[in-house]
Scaffold this motif. Structure first.
Motif, PDB file in Angstrom:
ATOM      1  N   LYS A   1       7.334   9.376   4.468  1.00  0.00           N
ATOM      2  CA  LYS A   1       8.444   8.452   4.697  1.00  0.00           C
ATOM      3  C   LYS A   1       8.143   7.494   5.840  1.00  0.00           C
ATOM      4  O   LYS A   1       8.392   6.283   5.748  1.00  0.00           O
ATOM      5  N   THR A   2       7.581   8.008   6.918  1.00  0.00           N
ATOM      6  CA  THR A   2       7.247   7.162   8.068  1.00  0.00           C
ATOM      7  C   THR A   2       6.115   6.202   7.736  1.00  0.00           C
ATOM      8  O   THR A   2       6.123   5.050   8.170  1.00  0.00           O
ATOM      9  N   THR A   3       5.134   6.671   6.962  1.00  0.00           N
ATOM     10  CA  THR A   3       4.029   5.793   6.569  1.00  0.00           C
ATOM     11  C   THR A   3       4.529   4.639   5.714  1.00  0.00           C
ATOM     12  O   THR A   3       4.067   3.495   5.856  1.00  0.00           O
ATOM     13  N   LEU A   4       5.493   4.903   4.835  1.00  0.00           N
ATOM     14  CA  LEU A   4       6.088   3.837   4.033  1.00  0.00           C
ATOM     15  C   LEU A   4       6.831   2.829   4.911  1.00  0.00           C
ATOM     16  O   LEU A   4       6.781   1.615   4.674  1.00  0.00           O
ATOM     17  N   ARG A   5       7.508   3.314   5.952  1.00  0.00           N
ATOM     18  CA  ARG A   5       8.279   2.438   6.840  1.00  0.00           C
ATOM     19  C   ARG A   5       7.399   1.605   7.762  1.00  0.00           C
ATOM     20  O   ARG A   5       7.852   0.579   8.286  1.00  0.00           O
ATOM     21  N   THR A   6       6.177   2.045   7.978  1.00  0.00           N
ATOM     22  CA  THR A   6       5.305   1.370   8.951  1.00  0.00           C
ATOM     23  C   THR A   6       4.112   0.708   8.273  1.00  0.00           C
ATOM     24  O   THR A   6       4.041  -0.515   8.173  1.00  0.00           O
ATOM     25  N   TRP A   7       3.202   1.511   7.784  1.00  0.00           N
ATOM     26  CA  TRP A   7       1.971   0.992   7.192  1.00  0.00           C
ATOM     27  C   TRP A   7       2.243   0.141   5.954  1.00  0.00           C
ATOM     28  O   TRP A   7       1.711  -0.969   5.820  1.00  0.00           O
ATOM     29  N   THR A   8       3.085   0.649   5.040  1.00  0.00           N
ATOM     30  CA  THR A   8       3.367  -0.093   3.816  1.00  0.00           C
ATOM     31  C   THR A   8       4.030  -1.431   4.122  1.00  0.00           C
ATOM     32  O   THR A   8       3.680  -2.461   3.542  1.00  0.00           O
TER      33      THR A   8
ATOM     34  N   GLU B   1       1.356  -3.844   5.721  1.00  0.00           N
ATOM     35  CA  GLU B   1       0.416  -4.374   4.737  1.00  0.00           C
ATOM     36  C   GLU B   1       1.092  -5.420   3.839  1.00  0.00           C
ATOM     37  O   GLU B   1       0.479  -6.426   3.470  1.00  0.00           O
ATOM     38  N   THR B   2       2.348  -5.180   3.506  1.00  0.00           N
ATOM     39  CA  THR B   2       3.074  -6.158   2.684  1.00  0.00           C
ATOM     40  C   THR B   2       3.291  -7.457   3.450  1.00  0.00           C
ATOM     41  O   THR B   2       3.116  -8.554   2.894  1.00  0.00           O
ATOM     42  N   LEU B   3       3.653  -7.335   4.722  1.00  0.00           N
ATOM     43  CA  LEU B   3       3.813  -8.532   5.551  1.00  0.00           C
ATOM     44  C   LEU B   3       2.497  -9.300   5.674  1.00  0.00           C
ATOM     45  O   LEU B   3       2.475 -10.534   5.628  1.00  0.00           O
ATOM     46  N   ILE B   4       1.403  -8.581   5.831  1.00  0.00           N
ATOM     47  CA  ILE B   4       0.085  -9.219   5.914  1.00  0.00           C
ATOM     48  C   ILE B   4      -0.196 -10.014   4.643  1.00  0.00           C
ATOM     49  O   ILE B   4      -0.641 -11.168   4.683  1.00  0.00           O
ATOM     50  N   GLY B   5       0.069  -9.399   3.489  1.00  0.00           N
ATOM     51  CA  GLY B   5      -0.190 -10.079   2.228  1.00  0.00           C
ATOM     52  C   GLY B   5       0.688 -11.303   2.033  1.00  0.00           C
ATOM     53  O   GLY B   5       0.208 -12.366   1.619  1.00  0.00           O
TER      54      GLY B   5
ATOM     55  N   SER C   1       0.863  -1.182   0.000  1.00  0.00           N
ATOM     56  CA  SER C   1       0.000   0.000   0.000  1.00  0.00           C
ATOM     57  C   SER C   1       0.901   1.235   0.000  1.00  0.00           C
ATOM     58  O   SER C   1       1.684   1.440   0.917  1.00  0.00           O
ATOM     59  N   HIS C   2       0.798   2.055  -1.054  1.00  0.00           N
ATOM     60  CA  HIS C   2       1.684   3.224  -1.129  1.00  0.00           C
ATOM     61  C   HIS C   2       0.911   4.426  -1.655  1.00  0.00           C
ATOM     62  O   HIS C   2      -0.309   4.507  -1.461  1.00  0.00           O
ATOM     63  N   VAL C   3       1.612   5.348  -2.315  1.00  0.00           N
ATOM     64  CA  VAL C   3       1.036   6.672  -2.566  1.00  0.00           C
ATOM     65  C   VAL C   3      -0.136   6.683  -3.539  1.00  0.00           C
ATOM     66  O   VAL C   3      -0.828   7.697  -3.633  1.00  0.00           O
ATOM     67  N   ASN C   4      -0.373   5.620  -4.282  1.00  0.00           N
ATOM     68  CA  ASN C   4      -1.536   5.591  -5.171  1.00  0.00           C
ATOM     69  C   ASN C   4      -2.754   4.935  -4.518  1.00  0.00           C
ATOM     70  O   ASN C   4      -3.764   4.690  -5.169  1.00  0.00           O
ATOM     71  N   ASP C   5      -2.664   4.676  -3.218  1.00  0.00           N
ATOM     72  CA  ASP C   5      -3.742   4.038  -2.458  1.00  0.00           C
ATOM     73  C   ASP C   5      -4.312   5.055  -1.457  1.00  0.00           C
ATOM     74  O   ASP C   5      -3.581   5.575  -0.616  1.00  0.00           O
TER      75      ASP C   5
END
Length: 467
Positions: free
Chosen positions: A435-442, A445-449, A416-420
């Motif tokens: 930058k922090t959202t990419l390090r945490t949320w992204t 979400e990738t780990l979940i997938g 999940s990144h900037v186009n979501d």
């Protein structure tokens, strides 16, 4: 948005290069040049639309359509959710819930308690609605115990995410199940087997680990309870009732929709006025509106607050979330441009015949489409449509088909990144920069997938052996 009379002439290669360049440019503008996210998203959306060959007279309509479609979903939800959250927070109600959870589970297990509550709440309602309702409790616990917002926020947000991704009656697994003619009961079982351990590892444990490394302040977006409110708080059962009210209404809507789509109800029943009314009051905006009105009466009018004070309280809740709403809408605009340009369709054509195992193909196609154009729903439904003929002729058992549904759903959530639009919603609510959202949320979400796919693959193999 489908542009009538126009056909994309660029191939998948050039389109993907444009998409990649636009994402890199967007990150550069926001992170390096410190351009405001709203302005940067509009600039890049406009540039991407021209670069992909969208007719000049259709560029603005495409931008507005992507922006408006997202706002149609998000604006009412966030606005009403912020009102409900502000009332619950400033009345001292969030502190009451926080104290109760800490009393039952202990301070060390507070993140687990928030995640467990979110798993339960997340069964009937969509990710964004559940997160908005739970935010005041998450913030109150974080205020009370300290340690930053991520320690408590990521386990809760991850819980809503895994439930939304893997479990019926959420639209993703239901749509894939319909394409594959899967048994919904088996999909539910496979979803539960996948969702619970996935949440524990990728959201709860990851949230604790990340929360230690990144101690972010608790956002002030919902305000604070006054000393007087905290000394005379509402009762625990009152606050629980208020938070459960929209969830119950939404659950009624979800249940009725599931019964209707499964054919369990006759056309005569589906046409009845009472049936339509129940579905309407269970729609998320209506359910939240009802909850706000009840909260105004129970926590405001009945407790002696005058109408002017209540009106100012509700008004004060909207200012802080305007940025959240607009930036989320602009994220939807960018994703809408990528979809309208034909990037997803071109990529789907290229990925149609990968020559790899069916379950891996489903995950990879869904993941690549998700990364390219942002929408999990588009990625999932496109992938399901592509591989449905192969599924129908593969001679799979019922549980194998259910596992395939979960695998495709898992692919639709990665990166999940900037186009979501969800990337912006979570990042802004938690007070994180890009930058922090990419390090945490992204990453989460990738780990979940990835973990969800791994569990689905094991289920697929075991079901094949047993079958």
């Amino acid at each position: 948005m489908v542009i009538e009379g126009w056909t994309q002439t660029l191939g998948a290669g050039p389109l993907l290069l444009i998409a990649a360049a636009s994402i890199v440019a967007l990150l550069f503008l926001i992170i390096k040049l410190r351009m405001h996210a709203l302005v940067a998203l509009i600039v890049i959306s406009l540039a991407t639309a021209f670069a992909t060959g969208i007719p000049a007279n259709q560029v603005v309509p495409v931008l507005i359509n992507g922006f408006g479609t997202t706002l149609g979903t998000v604006a009412l939800l966030v606005g009403l959710g912020a009102m409900l959250g502000r009332i619950v927070e400033t009345s001292g109600g969030a502190k009451v819930l926080a104290d109760y959870l800490i009393g039952v589970f202990g301070e060390k297990r507070a993140p687990f308690a928030l995640g467990l509550a979110s798993l339960i709440f997340g069964f009937p309602i969509f990710f964004d609605a559940g997160l908005v309702v739970m935010l005041p409790v998450v913030f109150a616990v974080a205020h009370r115990l300290g340690g930053g917002v991520l320690r408590y926020g990521l386990p809760a947000a991850g819980a809503f995410s895994v439930m939304h991704i893997f479990l019926p009656p959420h639209p993703g697994p239901v749509s894939a199940a319909a394409f594959f003619d899967a048994n919904i009961g088996l999909v539910l079982i496979a979803g539960l087997i996948t969702a619970i351990p996935t949440w524990y590892v990728t959201a709860y444990l990851f949230g604790l680990w990340t929360g230690k490394k990144l101690v972010l302040p608790v956002p002030e977006i919902l305000g604070h309870a006054s000393a007087e409110a905290e000394s005379h708080p509402p009762r625990f059962r009152t606050i629980i009732g208020l938070l459960l009210l929209p969830l119950v209404l939404i659950f009624i809507n979800t249940g009725l929709n599931t019964l209707a789509s499964s054919g369990a109800l006759s056309e005569e029943v589906k046409g009845e006025q009472w049936f339509q009314v129940l579905r309407t009051i269970g729609e998320t905006p209506v359910a939240l509106l009802i909850a706000v009105l009840v909260a105004v009466f129970v926590l405001g009018t009945r407790r002696g607050k005058d109408a002017g004070a209540i009106e100012k309280l509700l008004e004060s809740s909207l200012g802080p979330v305007c940025s959240v709403i607009l930036i989320t809408g602009a994220g939807g605009m960018f994703g809408g441009v990528l979809r309208s340009s034909g990037i997803g369709a071109a990529l789907a054509d290229v990925l149609g015949n990968l020559g790899i195992p069916l379950i891996l193909a489903g995950f990879l196609i869904s993941a690549i489409l998700r990364i390219a154009q942002g929408s999990a729903t588009v990625a999932l439904t496109t992938t399901a449509g592509l591989i449905a003929p192969a599924v129908a002729t593969a001679g799979l058992t019922g549980m194998q088909v259910a596992a395939l549904v979960i695998a495709v759903a898992a692919g639709s959530v990665v990166v999940s990144h900037v186009n979501d639009s969800g990337f912006w919603l979570v990042g802004r609510f938690f007070g994180m920069d890009v930058k922090t959202t990419l390090r945490t949320w992204t990453v989460m979400e990738t780990l979940i997938g990835v973990m969800g796919f791994a569990i689905a693959a094991v289920l697929f193999l075991l079901a094949g052996v047993a079958g």
